[in-house]
Design an enzyme around this catalytic site. Structure first.
Site, short mmCIF file in Angstrom:
data_model
loop_
_atom_site.label_atom_id
_atom_site.label_comp_id
_atom_site.label_asym_id
_atom_site.label_seq_id
_atom_site.Cartn_x
_atom_site.Cartn_y
_atom_site.Cartn_z
N LYS A 48 0.85 -1.20 0.00
CA LYS A 48 0.00 0.00 0.00
C LYS A 48 0.88 1.25 0.00
CE LYS A 48 -3.98 1.16 2.70
NZ LYS A 48 -4.80 0.92 3.90
N ARG A 96 -18.63 4.34 12.08
CA ARG A 96 -19.31 5.55 11.65
C ARG A 96 -20.63 5.23 10.97
NH1 ARG A 96 -14.20 7.19 8.25
NH2 ARG A 96 -14.17 4.93 8.34
P1 ADP Z 1 -7.82 1.29 8.56
O1 ADP Z 1 -6.90 1.49 7.40
O2 ADP Z 1 -7.48 0.15 9.44
O3 ADP Z 1 -9.31 1.36 8.26
P2 ADP Z 1 -8.16 3.94 9.63
O4 ADP Z 1 -7.05 4.78 10.13
O5 ADP Z 1 -8.87 4.41 8.42
O6 ADP Z 1 -7.49 2.53 9.46
O7 ADP Z 1 -9.26 3.69 10.76
C1 ADP Z 1 -8.96 3.06 11.97
C2 ADP Z 1 -10.27 2.87 12.76
O8 ADP Z 1 -10.83 4.14 13.07
C3 ADP Z 1 -11.36 2.10 12.01
O9 ADP Z 1 -12.07 1.31 12.95
C4 ADP Z 1 -12.27 3.18 11.51
O10 ADP Z 1 -13.61 2.72 11.34
C5 ADP Z 1 -12.17 4.18 12.64
N1 ADP Z 1 -12.48 5.52 12.22
C6 ADP Z 1 -12.02 6.18 11.14
N2 ADP Z 1 -12.52 7.43 11.08
C7 ADP Z 1 -13.34 7.56 12.15
C8 ADP Z 1 -14.21 8.61 12.63
N3 ADP Z 1 -14.33 9.77 11.98
N4 ADP Z 1 -14.92 8.38 13.77
C9 ADP Z 1 -14.81 7.19 14.40
N5 ADP Z 1 -14.05 6.16 14.00
C10 ADP Z 1 -13.32 6.34 12.89
#
Ligand code: ADP
Length: 153
Positions: free
Chosen positions: A42, A91
């Protein structure tokens, strides 16, 4: 036994939504490891080192929080650091469907590690790292979506 949780993610970047999840989880655990998952196939917007430094700076005054990175399966990393819990945020219904498959498979792999979910507050449910990156690519202002004093922007 100390209650140790791993919050795994790309955190590319770490948003106000992620920050809220950590704050909700803090009273429930003795220690929380913010674990940046590294997938060699990635490409990321922010280099790993910058994401690590940003989290270390953000939580430097909180002794319960550690920042690490890992490659491979999250459950293997949890075993290595002796964590019994994985933290994830929800979310939308789409998040739920995706996350429950992973949580079930993670549990099946070792029968001990429970995933604990936190529901995003309405004010955070529209925030995603993907959209923040998109705004950044077009030189937009993303400070509203990131924790105050987030160091890398
Ligand atoms: P990944 O690549 O593992 O999805 P992320 O950094 O995108 O990693 O997200 C990590 C976690 O945080 C996931 O469980 C995601 O659903 C949650 N998450 C991402 N954005 C938000 C948000 N705005 N509010 C609550 N949880 C979030």
């Amino acid at each position: 036994m100390k209650k140790i949780a791993v919050f795994p993610g790309s955190f590319d970047p770490f948003t106000l939504g992620h920050y809220a999840i950590v704050n909700k989880a803090l009273p429930l655990f003795d220690s929380i490891i913010l674990a940046i998952g590294v997938n060699s196939s990635k490409t990321y917007f922010f280099p790993l080192q910058k994401r690590m430094e940003a989290l270390q700076t953000l939580f430097k005054n909180n002794l319960k929080i550690k920042v690490e990175n890992y490659e491979g399966l999250t459950v293997n990393f949890c075993q290595k650091v002796k964590a019994q819990f994985i933290l994830r945020g929800l979310r939308t219904a789409a998040d739920f469907e995706f996350e429950r498959t992973i949580a079930n498979m993670n549990f099946e792999m070792n029968n001990t590690i429970e995933t604990v979910f936190f529901i995003a507050e309405p004010k955070h449910s529209g925030i995603s790292s993907t959209v923040v990156r998109e705004i950044l690519k077009h030189k937009g202002n993303v400070t509203k979506f990131l924790p105050k004093n987030y160091p890398i922007i």
